[in-house]
Design an enzyme around this catalytic site. Structure first.
Site, PDB file in Angstrom:
ATOM      1  N   HIS A 163      27.799  41.994 -15.281  1.00  0.00           N
ATOM      2  CA  HIS A 163      27.040  43.065 -14.634  1.00  0.00           C
ATOM      3  C   HIS A 163      27.810  43.738 -13.505  1.00  0.00           C
ATOM      4  O   HIS A 163      27.927  44.960 -13.448  1.00  0.00           O
ATOM      5  CB  HIS A 163      25.733  42.523 -14.058  1.00  0.00           C
ATOM      6  CG  HIS A 163      24.830  41.887 -15.063  1.00  0.00           C
ATOM      7  ND1 HIS A 163      24.745  42.303 -16.366  1.00  0.00           N
ATOM      8  CD2 HIS A 163      23.946  40.867 -14.949  1.00  0.00           C
ATOM      9  CE1 HIS A 163      23.856  41.569 -17.019  1.00  0.00           C
ATOM     10  NE2 HIS A 163      23.366  40.686 -16.176  1.00  0.00           N
ATOM     11  N   ASP A 198      25.382  44.670 -22.466  1.00  0.00           N
ATOM     12  CA  ASP A 198      25.091  44.298 -21.086  1.00  0.00           C
ATOM     13  C   ASP A 198      23.926  45.179 -20.662  1.00  0.00           C
ATOM     14  O   ASP A 198      24.090  46.398 -20.494  1.00  0.00           O
ATOM     15  CB  ASP A 198      26.307  44.533 -20.185  1.00  0.00           C
ATOM     16  CG  ASP A 198      26.079  44.071 -18.745  1.00  0.00           C
ATOM     17  OD1 ASP A 198      24.907  44.051 -18.309  1.00  0.00           O
ATOM     18  OD2 ASP A 198      27.047  43.737 -18.059  1.00  0.00           O
ATOM     19  N   HIS A 199      22.743  44.595 -20.506  1.00  0.00           N
ATOM     20  CA  HIS A 199      21.552  45.421 -20.324  1.00  0.00           C
ATOM     21  C   HIS A 199      21.604  46.267 -19.053  1.00  0.00           C
ATOM     22  O   HIS A 199      20.911  47.278 -18.946  1.00  0.00           O
ATOM     23  CB  HIS A 199      20.284  44.552 -20.333  1.00  0.00           C
ATOM     24  CG  HIS A 199      20.070  43.736 -19.108  1.00  0.00           C
ATOM     25  ND1 HIS A 199      20.603  42.472 -18.948  1.00  0.00           N
ATOM     26  CD2 HIS A 199      19.388  43.995 -17.961  1.00  0.00           C
ATOM     27  CE1 HIS A 199      20.241  41.991 -17.780  1.00  0.00           C
ATOM     28  NE2 HIS A 199      19.522  42.892 -17.154  1.00  0.00           N
TER      29      HIS A 199
END
Length: 505
Positions: free
Chosen positions: A254, A191-192
């Site tokens: 996110h 998950d960036h």
């Protein structure tokens, strides 16, 4: 930082896609440029498109010049040296012969660089549609390209992009399938957002400063709100978004990851298992609503024609590949609770959406009012402006604290003031991109900032309950909101019913 001196092969599946061009190859270049890449690394792009090594190198060279944060020139020595590490292999994700050809190509490159008996570490990056994740992992296993996780000499790691499933059932099935080939320690679900410096600093801010942690609980915090706003429309992703929606696209991954970092208990250490154990505890403590509570505590909306920053945006139903009668939400607001000792009774509020006034991600922790109104607040003796701590994740990363100070003069009148810390002002060095940090962590074998399978399951359990509640209530409206506004009026009402309001961004 101690680097592994053993040769490493990185294979990017989906190498002809936008993510590889815009993020992955530029991130790998920065890692190489800063001397952090293992020696003799080879990077192989794998995709269905026919392409030679030279054509692939040309395309990636253009991407480096355009998207790399260091903005190199085409003819720089660093670019030319890095480009020489790139290769391309055409193939199909469900075709065993394609993976056998990939194995032969990797073997040839290993022998060319290191001799007949050479073996390299393997990092596979799945930058592909989620429906082929397991195909790729299965084919790698069938063609002998995954080392035993017990092997002390060489490792295999697989980075898997989101979305990891589209509901709990599909996520569990995917987890089970992937884990039938790989050990959990070899799986890096990315998950960036977790690679962003400000997100990592949530832990440093909370647990490295003794003045905040004693206040980080139900006794002192009134509520927490997280906003993830995007100014753009769905653009060319209408087909994907119409089958996803804001809840799946942003909340399940996110936003719940941000929540976990904000709400978690202090880990015993910053070892990967300790941190991820505490995150799972938070996600497993999310209150699951029944259908009537879902109706009361959730708002979903869909953008209509409007403008953002002077740019006209047409309504969602007019977007390409979106069904004309779509009820997919492009905006969602939620109120929910974390039912544990620290947070009992403290509401958490989420809002996220497309075509909002600006692109911003911000966490706001609002503290309780003082127990006695002793000061004048510009004529209102009963209500002072509450203290707020705001953490802006993007853009212009910052931490801001709001507090009251006496206005000069004879009267005791408080005025709200703010102290702000901006990363760009304090740290002159350019911040690394999220993908740089996360890819390097995967190479180093540090899984702290990656998502474990039980985190995925816990997040989907919460989100599934809402999705199922929406499906069970056909008349639950999807409210229109004009592009360039902060979502449906019902989102403001969600807060107003509790005597609260969204933070000004």
């Amino acid at each position: 930082m101690k680097m592994d001196i053993r040769p490493t092969t990185i294979v990017i599946f989906g190498a002809s896609g936008d993510l590889a061009k815009r993020k992955l190859i530029p991130a790998l270049f920065q890692i190489y440029k800063e001397g952090l890449m293992p020696s003799e690394t080879k990077i192989i792009g794998f995709a269905r498109k026919e392409m030679s090594d030279d054509v692939f190198r040309e395309l990636m060279q253009e991407s480096l010049v355009k998207f790399s944060r260091s903005k190199p020139t085409t003819d720089s020595d660093e670019v030319q040296s890095f480009i020489g590490k790139l290769y391309y292999q055409q193939g199909h994700y469900d075709d065993k012969s394609s993976f056998e050809s990939l194995a032969l190509r990797v073997g040839e490159l290993e022998k060319e660089l290191h001799g007949e008996d050479a073996i390299s570490n393997k990092l596979y990056y799945l930058s592909t549609p989620p429906q082929v994740f397991f195909n790729i992992v299965s084919m790698l296993g069938q063609t002998g390209q995954i080392a035993d996780y017990h092997d002390p000499e060489f490792w295999t790691r697989v980075i898997i992009e989101k979305p990891f499933g589209r509901d709990l059932e599909s996520a569990v099935a995917l987890n089970n399938n992937v884990r039938s080939v790989l050990h959990e320690s070899q799986i890096y679900r990315i998950d960036h957002y977790l690679g962003k410096e400000t997100v990592q600093n949530i832990l440093a801010f909370r647990f490295g400063n003794s003045i905040y942690e004693p206040l980080w609980n139900r006794r002192y915090i009134d509520h927490v709100q997280i906003t993830v706003a995007e100014a753009g429309s769905v653009g060319g992703r209408g087909g994907y978004y119409d089958h996803s929606g804001a809840l799946r696209d942003m909340v399940q991954n996110h936003m719940l990851q941000l929540l976990a970092l904000i709400a978690m208990e202090p880990p015993s250490s910053f070892a990967p298992k300790a941190v991820r154990d505490e995150k799972v505890k938070v996600l497993s403590s999310l209150r699951l609503y029944n259908d009537s509570e879902i109706k009361e505590h959730t708002v979903r909306g869909q953008y209509a024609t409007g403008s953002v920053a002077g740019k006209k945006i047409t309504d969602f139903l007019s977007e390409k590949d979106v069904a004309p009668d779509s009820r997919t939400e492009t905006f969602v607001a939620l109120k929910f609770f974390v039912d544990n000792w620290r947070w009992s009774g403290v509401p958490f509020y989420f809002r996220t959406g497309k075509a909002l006034p600006k692109r911003i991600t911000e966490i706001t922790i609002q503290f309780r009012q003082p127990p006695l109104a002793m000061f004048d607040n510009g004529g209102d003796h009963n209500q002072s402006t509450p203290n707020q701590l705001s953490i802006r994740v993007q853009p212009n990363e910052a931490i801001r604290l709001r507090f009251g100070l006496k206005i000069p003069g004879q009267k005791m009148i408080l005025q709200p003031n703010e102290m702000e810390f901006c990363y760009s002002d304090v740290f002159q060095a350019e911040q690394p991109e999220a993908y740089e940090r996360l890819i390097l962590d995967a190479i180093l074998g540090d899984s702290t900032l990656f998502i474990r399978h039980d985190e995925v399951d816990a997040a989907w359990t919460f989100v599934d309950k809402i999705l199922n509640g929406w499906s069970a209530q056909d008349r639950l409206p999807v409210l229109p909101y004009r592009a360039g506004t902060w979502g449906p009026v019902a989102s403001d009402d969600l807060m107003a019913r509790d005597g609260r309001s969204w933070a000004k961004l």
